[in-house]
Design a protein around this motif. Sequence first.
Motif, PDB file in Angstrom:
ATOM      1  N   ARG A  99     -29.448  -1.830  -2.707  1.00  0.00           N
ATOM      2  CA  ARG A  99     -30.410  -2.763  -2.121  1.00  0.00           C
ATOM      3  C   ARG A  99     -30.930  -2.213  -0.795  1.00  0.00           C
ATOM      4  NH1 ARG A  99     -32.684  -6.257  -5.298  1.00  0.00           N
ATOM      5  NH2 ARG A  99     -33.003  -7.660  -3.552  1.00  0.00           N
ATOM      6  N   TYR A 107     -29.499  -0.905 -11.223  1.00  0.00           N
ATOM      7  CA  TYR A 107     -29.146  -1.788 -12.353  1.00  0.00           C
ATOM      8  C   TYR A 107     -30.388  -2.390 -13.010  1.00  0.00           C
ATOM      9  CZ  TYR A 107     -30.169  -5.047  -8.618  1.00  0.00           C
ATOM     10  OH  TYR A 107     -30.809  -5.687  -7.599  1.00  0.00           O
ATOM     11  N   GLY A 134     -34.506 -12.508  -3.687  1.00  0.00           N
ATOM     12  CA  GLY A 134     -33.503 -11.667  -4.353  1.00  0.00           C
ATOM     13  C   GLY A 134     -32.434 -11.241  -3.368  1.00  0.00           C
ATOM     14  N   MET A 154     -25.961 -12.186  -8.064  1.00  0.00           N
ATOM     15  CA  MET A 154     -25.357 -11.641  -9.283  1.00  0.00           C
ATOM     16  C   MET A 154     -23.838 -11.679  -9.119  1.00  0.00           C
ATOM     17  SD  MET A 154     -27.793  -8.476 -10.470  1.00  0.00           S
ATOM     18  CE  MET A 154     -27.381  -7.371  -9.145  1.00  0.00           C
ATOM     19  N   GLU A 182     -28.063  -2.168 -18.302  1.00  0.00           N
ATOM     20  CA  GLU A 182     -29.216  -2.040 -19.197  1.00  0.00           C
ATOM     21  C   GLU A 182     -29.525  -0.569 -19.481  1.00  0.00           C
ATOM     22  OE1 GLU A 182     -30.438  -4.678 -20.359  1.00  0.00           O
ATOM     23  OE2 GLU A 182     -29.622  -6.160 -18.984  1.00  0.00           O
ATOM     24  N   ALA A 217     -39.503 -12.724  -3.531  1.00  0.00           N
ATOM     25  CA  ALA A 217     -39.471 -12.006  -2.250  1.00  0.00           C
ATOM     26  C   ALA A 217     -38.167 -11.234  -2.112  1.00  0.00           C
ATOM     27  CB  ALA A 217     -39.602 -13.008  -1.106  1.00  0.00           C
ATOM     28  N   GLY A 269     -40.586  -6.296 -10.062  1.00  0.00           N
ATOM     29  CA  GLY A 269     -41.189  -5.760  -8.875  1.00  0.00           C
ATOM     30  C   GLY A 269     -40.981  -6.629  -7.633  1.00  0.00           C
ATOM     31  N   TYR A 282     -26.616 -14.764 -11.895  1.00  0.00           N
ATOM     32  CA  TYR A 282     -26.681 -13.905 -13.078  1.00  0.00           C
ATOM     33  C   TYR A 282     -25.451 -13.016 -13.197  1.00  0.00           C
ATOM     34  CZ  TYR A 282     -31.784 -14.689 -12.761  1.00  0.00           C
ATOM     35  OH  TYR A 282     -33.037 -15.230 -12.695  1.00  0.00           O
ATOM     36  N   LEU A 300     -33.974 -12.943 -18.527  1.00  0.00           N
ATOM     37  CA  LEU A 300     -34.299 -13.225 -17.135  1.00  0.00           C
ATOM     38  C   LEU A 300     -35.730 -13.683 -16.995  1.00  0.00           C
ATOM     39  CD1 LEU A 300     -32.535 -10.111 -15.691  1.00  0.00           C
ATOM     40  CD2 LEU A 300     -31.782 -12.470 -15.440  1.00  0.00           C
ATOM     41  N   GLN A 356     -28.663 -11.106  -4.304  1.00  0.00           N
ATOM     42  CA  GLN A 356     -27.656 -10.412  -5.141  1.00  0.00           C
ATOM     43  C   GLN A 356     -26.235 -10.566  -4.618  1.00  0.00           C
ATOM     44  OE1 GLN A 356     -29.639 -10.157  -7.281  1.00  0.00           O
ATOM     45  NE2 GLN A 356     -31.544  -9.341  -6.509  1.00  0.00           N
ATOM     46  N   LEU A 371     -24.096  -9.542 -13.910  1.00  0.00           N
ATOM     47  CA  LEU A 371     -24.688  -8.202 -13.953  1.00  0.00           C
ATOM     48  C   LEU A 371     -24.550  -7.638 -15.365  1.00  0.00           C
ATOM     49  CD1 LEU A 371     -25.840  -5.614 -12.515  1.00  0.00           C
ATOM     50  CD2 LEU A 371     -23.462  -4.901 -12.249  1.00  0.00           C
TER      51      LEU A 371
END
Length: 419
Positions: free
Chosen positions: A174, A58, A160, A201, A235, A136, A103, A230, A13, A162, A232
Amino acid sequence: MTALGGLLGPPLLCPAIIPFAATIAVPDLLPCAMHQFSQLPPLGLYIHFPWCVRKCPYCDFNSHELRGELAETAYINALVDDLEQELPRIWGRSVNSIFMGGGTPSLFSADSIDHLLSALRARLTFSPNIEITLEANPGTMEQNRFAEFHAAGINRLSIGVQSFQDGQLERLGRIHSSKQAIMAAEAAHKAGFDNFNLDLMFALPEQNRQTARNDLSTAISLSPGHISYYQLTIEPNTLFHQRPPELPDDDLAWAMQCEGQSQLAAAGYTQYEISAYAQADRQCRHNLNYWQFGDYLGIGAGAHDKITDMAQQCITRKWKLKHPDAYLDKAATARRVAGSRILQTADVTLEFMLNALRLTHGFSASMFQYHTGLSFSHIEETVQKAESKGWLYRNNGHIQPSEEGQRFHNDLVSLFLPT
Ligand SMILES: C[S@@+](CC[C@H](N)C(=O)[O-])C[C@H]1O[C@@H](n2cnc3c(N)ncnc32)[C@H](O)[C@@H]1O
Ligand code: SF4
């Protein structure tokens, strides 16, 4: 010895905050005489902002739930201190792109971002068409904040989102609703951003093909220049890893990806990387530079960098202290650096492939030579092996991953591990 570890697991990413040192264990030897760089590659600047309102279950990025007040001024000063100590590594070079990632950089006020950009302008040479992106989160939107970011000099936003389904957003932990995500995209247009990205995602808990399609339709209806789509991944060191949700199986995830590609293509978004789709001339120049194995300086907590050193004919990597408190404390000193190393030839080849084979257009022999300082003969045999497996093919001087090569990206890259 080179160990792949987590390197081939998650999608790449953001190379600037991936812990290379933790994943490739190669002793730090002398630079390798095999490298011959004739020219420096393009240069980007990555700036990490390590706080978020809440940690998503996640997410394994270096992001920390904000407790108490945001140390805005102290952090901006720390970034400038960090940069000043790095300047000798990039003397005389101009910066083509800046990426403020996290972040959640949008937690910071426009005044702080303005102050930071002024400090950067005073110390760096910006290329005439520099791309400056800020990530943002739709949950941190205040009235006019996007317009103020734009006025400060940010010319690209990465929002972001998702998903656009409230139930899904809740499952993903979220802090915003679907309506707030839509409002953020509308606010970006209104603030004058003709270039912004939406992160989505797929292969999410309880998602089916129809709900995946709906998310993309909503994203497309908001006319972003760029969409990141993306899959998911679960991780280590995340809440989802401790308590895994039920996810669509591999075949369903692959079907969603293929349908997503067609839906995006039909709407005018061309795929140029495993997860990245753009309208004409709206590719993310900063990320493209990572994938083409260009150089980038990294400042901020946990930021990684990769710089070509012409004098030593080698590539160096350096990374900073990860924890925001430790970083803040040491930013003005040499102890802000958590580690550094010179890449050995085996690392250079592997890292180049990890990045370049994510691109739909792959790479050319001259691009390999330019960015690694190595002769193409170095990888020729392995490229032929991948061709014979049907994972790579040649097209107009480019070595490109086939559809199967894209699907089995990790297996393809593994061929380039040293034997
Ligand atoms: C570093 S995050 C920054 C964006 C911003 N903080 C936000 O979430 O609103 C960049 C993007 O990575 C993606 N991402 C994070 N963790 C992921 C995971 N485990 N699997 C797939 N994508 C992930 C999300 O789409 C996210 O927007
Ligand atoms: S807001 Fe973004 S960076 Fe922060 S925890 Fe969630 S996905 Fe990670």
